[in-house]
Design an enzyme around this catalytic site. Structure first.
Site, PDB file in Angstrom:
ATOM      1  CB  SER A   1      -0.932   0.000   1.217  1.00 29.04           C
ATOM      2  OG  SER A   1      -0.177  -0.155   2.405  1.00 29.04           O
TER       3      SER A   1
ATOM      4  CG  ASP B   1      -6.175   8.363   8.477  1.00 23.54           C
ATOM      5  OD1 ASP B   1      -5.051   8.908   8.404  1.00 23.54           O
ATOM      6  OD2 ASP B   1      -6.524   7.443   7.716  1.00 23.54           O
TER       7      ASP B   1
ATOM      8  CG  HIS C   1      -3.682   6.253   5.446  1.00 20.55           C
ATOM      9  ND1 HIS C   1      -4.802   6.340   6.238  1.00 20.55           N
ATOM     10  CD2 HIS C   1      -3.522   4.941   5.151  1.00 20.55           C
ATOM     11  CE1 HIS C   1      -5.315   5.143   6.414  1.00 20.55           C
ATOM     12  NE2 HIS C   1      -4.551   4.275   5.769  1.00 20.55           N
TER      13      HIS C   1
END
Length: 238
Positions: free
Chosen positions: A63, A212, A215
């Site tokens: 990711s 958040d 990330h």
């Protein structure tokens, strides 16, 4: 680089980052099935562009390579391509990042990705292992899978740049000692290039993460790209 890692205070927050970056186990399988069902470059124009450029680079990872949570043009691969192009290189960077991938999953899909490309890459940037660490998989298994992938690339005569990961201290000294040597050891064994820590310059700076708090933002990706681009450019010209 290791001193930077210590300064960051690499704690449980990084494990949370990895959790958020990867889908749930059933979603991981769906992602892999999607990868297996589609060509490595589903956009024909992009495939043609890769065939026509002087250099083809493959960013093969999880990711952190895939651009999780970002606009399609803000991920690692497109930003690296933009940086290399700005430096005067005629290059296409193919995004082969899959969220949630372990080293075992990466090993299973590597041949498919390489065989789906329009031509042999001039460089593969290889960065997996974070999800292995998250799941507390044995570092010996991670090392074996990474070894097999580097070996595949060497057998195909494809240059490699390994981007390393570092395990947080809370996983225990035995685990971290065994995990943290994986990437430099493989770089020495196969005589390939090493970028020691992919998150260098980002981890520990909350402004470089999405709201958040987990990330990397587009600006965070820019920091990573800014640090790694000179090494990539040098490898392409060597």
């Amino acid at each position: 680089m290791l001193k930077n890692f210590i300064v960051y205070g690499f704690t449980l927050a990084f494990l949370q980052l990895l959790i958020a970056c990867g889908p749930a186990p059933d979603e991981q399988q769906a992602v892999r099935e999607d990868v297996a069902a589609a060509p490595a470059d589903s956009d024909g124009d992009q495939a043609d562009a890769a065939d026509e450029t002087e250099f083809l680079v493959v960013a093969f990872g999880d990711s952190l390579y895939a651009g999780y949570g970002l606009d399609q043009k803000q991920g690692f691969a497109p930003e690296l391509q933009a940086a290399l192009t700005a430096s005067g290189q005629d290059v296409r960077v193919h995004n082969a990042g899959v969220s949630g991938d372990t080293t075992a999953a990466g090993l299973r899909r590597m041949d498919f990705v390489l065989d789906s490309l329009p031509r042999k890459p001039d460089l593969v940037i290889l960065g997996l292992g974070g999800n292995d660490m998250l799941r507390s998989l044995k570092p010996s298994e991670t090392r074996a899978n990474m070894d097999a992938m580097v070996k595949k690339l060497k057998e195909r005569d494809i240059p490699v740049l390994l981007t390393g990961m570092l395990a947080p201290p809370n996983l225990g000294k035995e685990f971290t000692d065994e995990f943290n040597v994986i990437y430099p050891a493989l770089a020495r064994k196969y005589n390939v290039a090493l970028y020691p820590f992919f998150m260098d310059g980002v981890l520990g700076n909350p402004e470089l993460f999405l709201p958040d708090g987990l990330h990397p933002t587009a600006e965070g990706i820019d920091v990573i790209v800014g640090k790694i681009t000179p090494q990539v450019a040098e490898l392409l010209e060597s």
